[in-house]
Design a protein around this motif. Sequence first.
Motif, short mmCIF file in Angstrom:
data_model
loop_
_atom_site.label_atom_id
_atom_site.label_comp_id
_atom_site.label_asym_id
_atom_site.label_seq_id
_atom_site.Cartn_x
_atom_site.Cartn_y
_atom_site.Cartn_z
N ALA A 97 -17.39 1.14 63.19
CA ALA A 97 -16.01 1.60 62.96
C ALA A 97 -15.24 0.62 62.09
CB ALA A 97 -15.30 1.82 64.30
N PHE A 98 -15.42 -0.67 62.33
CA PHE A 98 -14.74 -1.68 61.52
C PHE A 98 -15.29 -1.69 60.10
CE2 PHE A 98 -14.32 -6.10 59.98
CZ PHE A 98 -12.94 -6.19 59.97
N ARG A 99 -16.61 -1.59 59.97
CA ARG A 99 -17.23 -1.61 58.64
C ARG A 99 -16.78 -0.42 57.80
NH1 ARG A 99 -22.10 -2.44 61.66
NH2 ARG A 99 -22.83 -0.45 60.84
N GLU A 100 -16.63 0.74 58.42
CA GLU A 100 -16.23 1.95 57.69
C GLU A 100 -14.75 1.93 57.31
OE1 GLU A 100 -17.37 5.19 60.19
OE2 GLU A 100 -19.48 5.07 59.59
N GLY A 101 -13.92 1.40 58.15
CA GLY A 101 -12.48 1.35 57.89
C GLY A 101 -11.75 2.58 58.40
N MET A 102 -10.45 2.45 58.55
CA MET A 102 -9.63 3.52 59.14
C MET A 102 -9.58 4.76 58.28
SD MET A 102 -6.54 1.33 60.88
CE MET A 102 -5.46 2.71 60.82
N ALA A 103 -9.46 4.61 56.98
CA ALA A 103 -9.33 5.78 56.11
C ALA A 103 -10.58 6.66 56.18
CB ALA A 103 -9.05 5.37 54.67
N ALA A 104 -11.76 6.04 56.22
CA ALA A 104 -13.00 6.80 56.28
C ALA A 104 -13.15 7.51 57.61
CB ALA A 104 -14.20 5.86 56.04
N ARG A 105 -12.48 7.03 58.64
CA ARG A 105 -12.60 7.61 59.98
C ARG A 105 -11.34 8.39 60.38
NH1 ARG A 105 -16.43 5.62 63.10
NH2 ARG A 105 -15.15 5.61 64.97
N ALA A 106 -10.48 8.67 59.42
CA ALA A 106 -9.20 9.30 59.71
C ALA A 106 -9.34 10.58 60.52
CB ALA A 106 -8.44 9.58 58.41
N GLY A 107 -10.26 11.44 60.16
CA GLY A 107 -10.45 12.69 60.89
C GLY A 107 -10.88 12.48 62.33
N LEU A 108 -11.65 11.43 62.56
CA LEU A 108 -12.13 11.13 63.91
C LEU A 108 -11.03 10.59 64.81
CD1 LEU A 108 -15.50 9.38 62.99
CD2 LEU A 108 -15.21 11.67 63.96
N ILE A 109 -10.06 9.90 64.22
CA ILE A 109 -9.01 9.27 65.03
C ILE A 109 -7.70 10.05 65.00
CG2 ILE A 109 -10.06 6.98 64.89
CD1 ILE A 109 -8.05 6.23 62.74
N GLY A 110 -7.73 11.24 64.40
CA GLY A 110 -6.55 12.11 64.44
C GLY A 110 -5.56 11.92 63.31
N ASP A 111 -5.91 11.13 62.31
CA ASP A 111 -5.01 10.95 61.16
C ASP A 111 -5.28 12.05 60.14
OD1 ASP A 111 -3.64 8.79 62.12
OD2 ASP A 111 -4.96 7.31 61.22
N VAL A 112 -4.70 13.22 60.40
CA VAL A 112 -4.87 14.40 59.55
C VAL A 112 -3.50 14.97 59.20
CG1 VAL A 112 -7.16 14.94 60.47
CG2 VAL A 112 -5.13 15.89 61.58
N GLY A 113 -3.46 15.92 58.29
CA GLY A 113 -2.19 16.53 57.91
C GLY A 113 -1.23 15.50 57.37
N GLU A 114 -0.03 15.44 57.92
CA GLU A 114 0.98 14.46 57.46
C GLU A 114 0.57 13.02 57.73
OE1 GLU A 114 4.90 15.29 58.82
OE2 GLU A 114 4.90 17.33 58.05
N SER A 115 -0.36 12.83 58.66
CA SER A 115 -0.82 11.48 58.99
C SER A 115 -2.09 11.09 58.24
CB SER A 115 -1.09 11.39 60.50
OG SER A 115 0.10 11.58 61.22
N ALA A 116 -2.55 11.93 57.32
CA ALA A 116 -3.78 11.65 56.57
C ALA A 116 -3.60 10.44 55.66
CB ALA A 116 -4.17 12.87 55.74
N PRO A 117 -4.70 9.76 55.33
CA PRO A 117 -4.62 8.57 54.47
C PRO A 117 -3.88 8.79 53.16
CG PRO A 117 -6.81 8.76 55.42
CD PRO A 117 -6.06 10.01 55.81
N ALA A 118 -3.91 9.99 52.62
CA ALA A 118 -3.20 10.25 51.36
C ALA A 118 -1.70 10.03 51.50
CB ALA A 118 -3.47 11.69 50.91
N HIS A 119 -1.18 10.05 52.72
CA HIS A 119 0.25 9.87 52.96
C HIS A 119 0.59 8.46 53.45
CE1 HIS A 119 0.84 14.13 52.36
NE2 HIS A 119 -0.15 14.36 53.20
N TRP A 120 -0.42 7.62 53.58
CA TRP A 120 -0.17 6.25 54.01
C TRP A 120 0.52 5.49 52.89
CZ3 TRP A 120 -5.56 4.72 56.42
CH2 TRP A 120 -5.78 5.50 57.56
N GLU A 121 1.26 4.45 53.26
CA GLU A 121 1.92 3.62 52.26
C GLU A 121 0.87 2.93 51.40
OE1 GLU A 121 4.86 1.00 53.86
OE2 GLU A 121 5.46 2.47 55.35
N ALA A 122 1.32 2.41 50.27
CA ALA A 122 0.41 1.70 49.38
C ALA A 122 -0.37 0.67 50.18
CB ALA A 122 1.19 1.03 48.26
N ARG A 123 -1.65 0.59 49.95
CA ARG A 123 -2.51 -0.23 50.78
C ARG A 123 -2.51 -1.71 50.45
NH1 ARG A 123 -7.90 3.35 51.16
NH2 ARG A 123 -6.88 5.32 51.47
N SER A 124 -2.37 -2.08 49.19
CA SER A 124 -2.53 -3.51 48.91
C SER A 124 -1.97 -3.91 47.56
CB SER A 124 -4.02 -3.87 48.95
OG SER A 124 -4.72 -3.13 47.98
#
Length: 132
Positions: A97-124
Motif C-alpha cells: 500500500a505504501f509502495r503504490e501510494g494513495m492516488a493509485a489506491r484511491a478507489g480502494l480507500i473511497g477517494d472517488v467522485g469529488e474526492s478523487a485524486p484529480a480533485h486533490w490540491e497540487a501535489r508538490s
Amino acid sequence: MNTADSGSAAGVRVEIDDVQSGALRPRPVPYEGRFVFLRVDDRHAGRALLRRLLPVTSGGLPGVDPGRDAWVTVAFTHQGLRALGVPRESLDSFPRAFREGMAARAGLIGDVGESAPAHWEARSAPVRSTSR
C-alpha cells in the motif's frame, strides 16, 4: 534506546527515540498546523534540506520545555524515498500500500467522485538546490 511493547501478540517493540515526538504528544487546543509538500527532483538538494531540518525535529518522548511548543514532523512517500536515493532493498521492504501510494489506491480507500485524486490540491513543488 527507549523502547515500549506495542501490545501485539508478536511482541513488536517500538523504539521511542526513533519516533518523531510530534506523534507522541497531545495536540494543544486550539491547534494550528501547516503542511508543506515538496517533490525531490535533485537527490543532493533533498538530502541537504533534510540535514537542515534535522535540528528542528526531535525524536522520543516530548520534553517539558514550554518554549518548544511547536514542532516539525517530516514524512515521506515511497517515491520521495526513492528520489533521495534510499537503496532498492529498503524500498522493497515497505508494505504494498505504501509502495503504490494513495492516488493509485484511491478507489480502494473511497477517494472517488469529488474526492478523487484529480480533485486533490497540487501535489508538490521541486526542492531547489541553494549554495551555502
